[in-house]
Scaffold this motif. Structure first.
Motif, mmCIF file in Angstrom:
data_model
loop_
_atom_site.group_PDB
_atom_site.id
_atom_site.type_symbol
_atom_site.label_atom_id
_atom_site.label_comp_id
_atom_site.label_asym_id
_atom_site.label_seq_id
_atom_site.Cartn_x
_atom_site.Cartn_y
_atom_site.Cartn_z
ATOM 1 N N ILE A 62 1.118 98.152 59.492
ATOM 2 C CA ILE A 62 -0.312 98.019 59.169
ATOM 3 C C ILE A 62 -1.165 98.666 60.244
ATOM 4 O O ILE A 62 -2.147 99.353 59.957
ATOM 5 N N SER A 63 -0.773 98.483 61.500
ATOM 6 C CA SER A 63 -1.537 99.077 62.607
ATOM 7 C C SER A 63 -1.463 100.601 62.596
ATOM 8 O O SER A 63 -2.444 101.282 62.873
ATOM 9 N N LEU A 64 -0.277 101.144 62.259
ATOM 10 C CA LEU A 64 -0.095 102.597 62.272
ATOM 11 C C LEU A 64 -0.757 103.285 61.084
ATOM 12 O O LEU A 64 -1.363 104.344 61.226
ATOM 13 N N PHE A 65 -0.657 102.667 59.904
ATOM 14 C CA PHE A 65 -1.096 103.344 58.688
ATOM 15 C C PHE A 65 -2.341 102.734 58.052
ATOM 16 O O PHE A 65 -2.794 103.211 57.014
ATOM 17 N N GLY A 66 -2.882 101.664 58.646
ATOM 18 C CA GLY A 66 -4.083 101.047 58.084
ATOM 19 C C GLY A 66 -5.289 101.978 58.192
ATOM 20 O O GLY A 66 -5.422 102.730 59.148
ATOM 21 N N GLY A 67 -6.155 101.910 57.211
ATOM 22 C CA GLY A 67 -7.305 102.821 57.186
ATOM 23 C C GLY A 67 -8.557 102.250 57.812
ATOM 24 O O GLY A 67 -9.576 102.945 57.914
ATOM 25 N N GLY A 73 -3.431 92.083 60.242
ATOM 26 C CA GLY A 73 -2.375 91.948 59.243
ATOM 27 C C GLY A 73 -1.469 90.795 59.609
ATOM 28 O O GLY A 73 -1.116 90.620 60.779
ATOM 29 N N GLY A 74 -1.109 90.000 58.630
ATOM 30 C CA GLY A 74 -0.229 88.879 58.906
ATOM 31 C C GLY A 74 0.324 88.288 57.630
ATOM 32 O O GLY A 74 -0.028 88.724 56.530
ATOM 33 N N PRO A 75 1.192 87.292 57.760
ATOM 34 C CA PRO A 75 1.792 86.671 56.580
ATOM 35 C C PRO A 75 0.761 85.897 55.766
ATOM 36 O O PRO A 75 -0.218 85.395 56.307
ATOM 37 N N THR A 76 0.976 85.831 54.475
ATOM 38 C CA THR A 76 0.055 85.112 53.598
ATOM 39 C C THR A 76 0.807 84.103 52.737
ATOM 40 O O THR A 76 1.922 84.382 52.274
ATOM 41 N N LEU A 106 2.298 98.943 45.152
ATOM 42 C CA LEU A 106 1.116 98.922 46.020
ATOM 43 C C LEU A 106 0.774 100.316 46.530
ATOM 44 O O LEU A 106 -0.406 100.695 46.608
ATOM 45 N N LEU A 107 1.795 101.093 46.868
ATOM 46 C CA LEU A 107 1.586 102.467 47.331
ATOM 47 C C LEU A 107 0.928 103.308 46.241
ATOM 48 O O LEU A 107 -0.041 104.035 46.491
ATOM 49 N N LEU A 108 1.424 103.179 45.018
ATOM 50 C CA LEU A 108 0.854 103.931 43.893
ATOM 51 C C LEU A 108 -0.580 103.491 43.596
ATOM 52 O O LEU A 108 -1.445 104.323 43.291
#
Length: 199
Positions: A62-67, A73-76, A106-108
């Motif tokens: 999440i840190s590398l690819f988050g916009g 980011g964490g567990p839900t 999710l990627l799509l």
């Protein structure tokens, strides 16, 4: 003269002071997210170490690819009933396949910008879904709170309630005392020490 800590492009204006704040935020989130990931793994019917792996790997990705510049980011807990249902019905091996398929979907959705479709889901549906998950998680933690042993987990809510009632005479006083102390600390910490996370 420019500071040696100055950045350009996406990190324009980022400074050493900003890094210090991010570091403290990261430590706080990590302290909360790692045990939370373990708890969610146990509630989902898998081993706690899987929760640790998922929390660490997901946090890095999440840190590398988050916009976004500001995100956590964490567990839900929203996935617990879904994951547990998959584990009970199809086993842990198929949970990995389901997780991979969900990631592809999710990627799509991100590529085709389908996130805006959420506005077509009525608010009562979202609130009802979230409240239902909260109730399921709450009930799932009652055996741990009371220290009940050999309580089997079922996919259906009423079956889980029946298991709790059947084992109610096995309450462990030490487990109950520990749980009450933790709950009191969790509720009182934000009032007396606002800068310290209750969790």
């Amino acid at each position: 003269m420019k500071s040696k800590w100055a950045f350009s492009g996406r990190y324009q204006g980022y400074s050493f002071q900003s890094f210090q704040k991010d570091l403290i935020s990261g430590i706080v989130v990590g302290i909360i997210a790692i045990p939370l990931g373990m708890a969610f793994a146990i509630a989902s019917g898998v081993k706690p170490e899987y929760g640790i792996y998922t929390t660490i790997i997901a946090g890095i990705l999440i840190s590398l690819f988050g916009g976004s510049k500001y995100q956590i980011g964490g567990p839900t807990g929203a996935f617990i009933p879904i994951l547990f249902g998959i584990v009970v019905t199809y086993g842990f091996e198929n949970l990995l396949i389901a997780g991979f398929m969900a990631g592809v979907i999710l990627l799509l959705m991100g590529i085709f910008r389908l996130g805006s479709l959420i506005k077509f889901i009525p608010r009562p549906v979202t609130i009802g879904f979230t409240s239902g998950i909260a109730v399921i998680i709450f009930v799932g933690q009652i055996p741990n709170f009371l220290g009940l042993e050999k309580v089997q987990k079922h996919e259906l809510f009423l079956d889980n309630m029946r298991e709790i009632v059947l084992h109610f005479n096995q309450i462990n006083s030490y487990s109950l005392l520990t749980a009450i102390i933790c709950l009191v600390v969790l509720l009182l910490t934000p009032k007396f020490f606002p800068k310290v996370p209750g969790s």
